[in-house]
Scaffold this active site. Structure first.
Site, mmCIF file in Angstrom:
data_model
loop_
_atom_site.group_PDB
_atom_site.id
_atom_site.type_symbol
_atom_site.label_atom_id
_atom_site.label_comp_id
_atom_site.label_asym_id
_atom_site.label_seq_id
_atom_site.Cartn_x
_atom_site.Cartn_y
_atom_site.Cartn_z
ATOM 1 N N GLY A 1 0.663 -1.088 -0.243
ATOM 2 C CA GLY A 1 0.036 0.063 -0.150
ATOM 3 C C GLY A 1 0.810 1.238 -0.194
ATOM 4 C CD GLU B 1 -4.684 0.652 -11.018
ATOM 5 O OE1 GLU B 1 -5.467 0.418 -10.047
ATOM 6 O OE2 GLU B 1 -3.977 -0.574 -11.344
ATOM 7 C CE LYS B 2 -13.532 6.246 -12.335
ATOM 8 N NZ LYS B 2 -13.672 7.512 -12.453
ATOM 9 C CE LYS C 1 -4.529 -9.263 0.433
ATOM 10 N NZ LYS C 1 -3.710 -10.103 -0.336
ATOM 11 C CG ASN D 1 1.117 -10.672 -4.335
ATOM 12 O OD1 ASN D 1 1.653 -9.663 -4.865
ATOM 13 N ND2 ASN D 1 0.022 -10.546 -3.774
ATOM 14 N NE ARG E 1 4.311 -11.977 -1.902
ATOM 15 C CZ ARG E 1 3.435 -11.758 -1.161
ATOM 16 N NH1 ARG E 1 2.447 -12.797 -0.595
ATOM 17 N NH2 ARG E 1 2.288 -10.627 -1.168
ATOM 18 N NE ARG F 1 -3.311 -11.286 6.495
ATOM 19 C CZ ARG F 1 -2.429 -10.817 5.659
ATOM 20 N NH1 ARG F 1 -1.389 -9.875 5.987
ATOM 21 N NH2 ARG F 1 -2.770 -11.384 4.571
HETATM 22 P P1 ADP Z 1 0.229 -3.219 -3.072
HETATM 23 O O1 ADP Z 1 0.969 -4.025 -3.798
HETATM 24 O O2 ADP Z 1 0.708 -1.787 -2.577
HETATM 25 O O3 ADP Z 1 -0.678 -4.039 -1.614
HETATM 26 P P2 ADP Z 1 -2.122 -3.259 -4.618
HETATM 27 O O4 ADP Z 1 -2.102 -2.862 -6.053
HETATM 28 O O5 ADP Z 1 -2.228 -4.807 -4.485
HETATM 29 O O6 ADP Z 1 -1.108 -2.694 -3.830
HETATM 30 O O7 ADP Z 1 -3.625 -2.778 -3.995
HETATM 31 C C1 ADP Z 1 -3.805 -2.923 -2.451
HETATM 32 C C2 ADP Z 1 -5.247 -2.547 -2.083
HETATM 33 O O8 ADP Z 1 -5.575 -1.214 -2.566
HETATM 34 C C3 ADP Z 1 -6.251 -3.606 -2.801
HETATM 35 O O9 ADP Z 1 -6.635 -4.602 -2.225
HETATM 36 C C4 ADP Z 1 -7.471 -2.335 -2.965
HETATM 37 O O10 ADP Z 1 -8.107 -2.413 -1.667
HETATM 38 C C5 ADP Z 1 -6.517 -1.018 -3.117
HETATM 39 N N1 ADP Z 1 -6.692 -0.883 -4.516
HETATM 40 C C6 ADP Z 1 -5.971 -1.050 -5.504
HETATM 41 N N2 ADP Z 1 -6.093 -0.493 -6.556
HETATM 42 C C7 ADP Z 1 -7.228 0.102 -6.471
HETATM 43 C C8 ADP Z 1 -7.957 0.913 -7.472
HETATM 44 N N3 ADP Z 1 -7.945 1.126 -8.575
HETATM 45 N N4 ADP Z 1 -9.434 1.375 -6.995
HETATM 46 C C9 ADP Z 1 -9.583 1.311 -5.626
HETATM 47 N N5 ADP Z 1 -9.098 0.434 -4.760
HETATM 48 C C10 ADP Z 1 -7.818 0.065 -5.495
#
Ligand code: ADP
Length: 450
Positions: free
Chosen positions: A164, A199-200, A236, A287, A289, A335
């Protein structure tokens, strides 16, 4: 089959991997930092090597020391677990170049999927649906223009991102420039690379992912879906399998995921993450892994995913056909973290006093803790995963509540009560969740007495 494996990790995942090694008759070698000399994984492994001082950069991220430990103990392979070096393509390449087997995909695949904007390009070519956005990294001016085209709110994300970090929501045009700079700075500080893409921002989506396996013979199967929408700051907190989604959406997600595996020649276990909104699904990342939440997929499928990883890395074909893989009931994972939700989830390291682990039909507790164990302050705060498998979602929730009530971990503050509040929460019980759930319900979820 591999005869001797080095486990380049700590905590519950190191313990988890060692247990499967014992089952398969593989000798295991643990590595540990000075802070972990008394950790459970050190005691359970057949052999253990100290690889450096407490800070992860001196030990669990110290590639040279880990490789030396593997060679010095005659290991043929290294399992990186999750976190630490698990998605570091340079480490996987080093392992390969030393003639050792990396338990995961090829380093080149880790590299392409680790660069999130490049991964999106590859997924587009494989016909996997993407969130509307840029087709690669953008400059300030390009980003601004694109944000106008796709419409606010938008997300700025770091190409090298994870956990995040380097992610910013921009709700209005006049905030764009400031958030763009902030995202770049954060990305540079966290990942030594300031590339960002756009991204949107999908409002209130569900986070749903597909567990996949691929082997070197081109076979690919999925091991079902997981719903990981219950998140706090994109991390998560509670995961469920299977995700409760429409059968046709599920079929489309499986097809896209298997296309993705085949398109990149993916070998080993991996997860394709999507956000889902109004019956549409969009790829967010892969991911490369094993994931923290893999046990819930194991519970509903009966498949030991670590065993599959070791077999695939040993050169075997996937042991299951898609038709063999069937799903039974519902599983939920909590968790359990040494943290205080009432103090803004501040970590709470300390020494475990009383420890009582619940048992019962379908209850599993994956954890490295024991009475007297000192939770070190140097690493993440997860001290265990409480998992329940029920014949239905309601049954899994009921079992988890009973288990959580019985669980005693004294000496550190945990998020146990916070989890109970989720399990008792009417929206959660109805399955009415999105990634905004915790934020929206925070006050109610923190309304407990300790
Ligand atoms: P990271 O690799 O930093 O964990 P992710 O791309 O997997 O980032 O996104 C983590 C979380 O962020 C997702 O589970 C979702 O909750 C939120 N998220 C990611 N992209 C979007 C998006 N385009 N719109 C809304 N929420 C998003």
């Amino acid at each position: 089959m591999i005869q001797r494996l080095l486990v380049a990790n700590r905590g519950e995942i190191a313990v988890r991997i060692i247990r499967t090694c014992k089952k398969l008759g593989i000798e295991s070698v643990a590595v540990y930092s000075e802070a972990d000399a008394d950790a459970l994984h050190v005691h359970l492994a057949d052999q253990a090597v100290c690889i450096g001082k407490a800070p992860a950069s001196k030990s669990y991220l110290n590639q040279e020391n880990i490789i030396s430990a593997a060679i010095g103990t005659n290991c043929e392979a290294i399992h990186p677990g999750f976190g630490f070096l698990s998605e570091d393509a340079s480490f996987a390449a080093l392992v390969e170049s030393c003639g050792l087997t990396f338990i995961g995909p090829r380093s080149s695949v880790i590299e392409s999927m680790g660069d999130k904007s490049r991964a999106k390009q590859l997924m587009k070519e494989a016909n996997v649906p993407l969130v509307p956005g840029s087709s690669g990294e953008v400059s300030l001016e390009e980003g601004k223009q694109l944000a106008e085209d796709i419409g606010y709110p938008i997300l700025i994300k770091a190409s090298a991102g994870g956990g995040g970090r380097g992610m910013r929501i921009v709700k209005r045009r006049d905030q764009f420039e400031q958030q763009f700079d902030a995202a770049k700075q954060e990305a540079q500080a966290a990942f030594s690379s300031d590339g960002v893409y756009i991204e949107k921002f999908v409002e209130n989506p569900r986070h749903i992912e597909v567990q996949v396996l691929g082997d070197k013979y081109g076979n690919a199967v999925h091991v079902g879906t997981r719903d990981c929408s219950i998140q706090r700051r994109n991390q998560k907190v509670l995961e469920e399998a299977p995700a409760n989604i429409d059968a046709s959406l599920e079929a489309q997600m499986y097809e896209a995921s298997l296309n993705a595996v085949k398109a990149v020649g993916y070998e080993n276990a991996g997860t394709i993450e999507y956000i889902v909104s109004d019956d549409a699904f969009y790829f967010i990342e892969m991911n490369t892994r094993i994931q923290v939440e893999h046990p819930i997929s194991e519970m509903i499928s009966g498949i030991d995913l670590i065993e599959e990883q070791l077999c695939i890395a040993s050169g075997e074909a996937i042991r299951h056909t898609q038709e063999d893989i069937t799903f039974n009931g519902h599983a939920i994972e909590l968790r359990i973290n040494a943290e205080d939700p009432k103090q803004d989830f501040r970590p709470s390291p300390g020494t475990i006093g009383l420890l009582h682990i619940p048992q019962g039909l379908g209850i599993r507790f994956d954890s490295p803790v024991y009475p007297g164990y000192q939770v070190p302050p140097h690493y993440d705060s997860m001290i265990g995963k409480l998992i329940a498998h029920g014949y239905s979602r309601d049954d899994a929730i009921a079992k988890l509540r009973a288990a959580l009530e019985e669980l005693i971990v004294s000496g550190v503050t945990t998020n146990q009560f916070f989890h109970m509040m989720i399990l008792m929460n009417p929206s959660f019980i109805k399955g009415n969740v999105s990634t905004a759930y915790i934020e929206n319900q925070l006050e109610a979820l923190l309304d407990y007495e300790t």
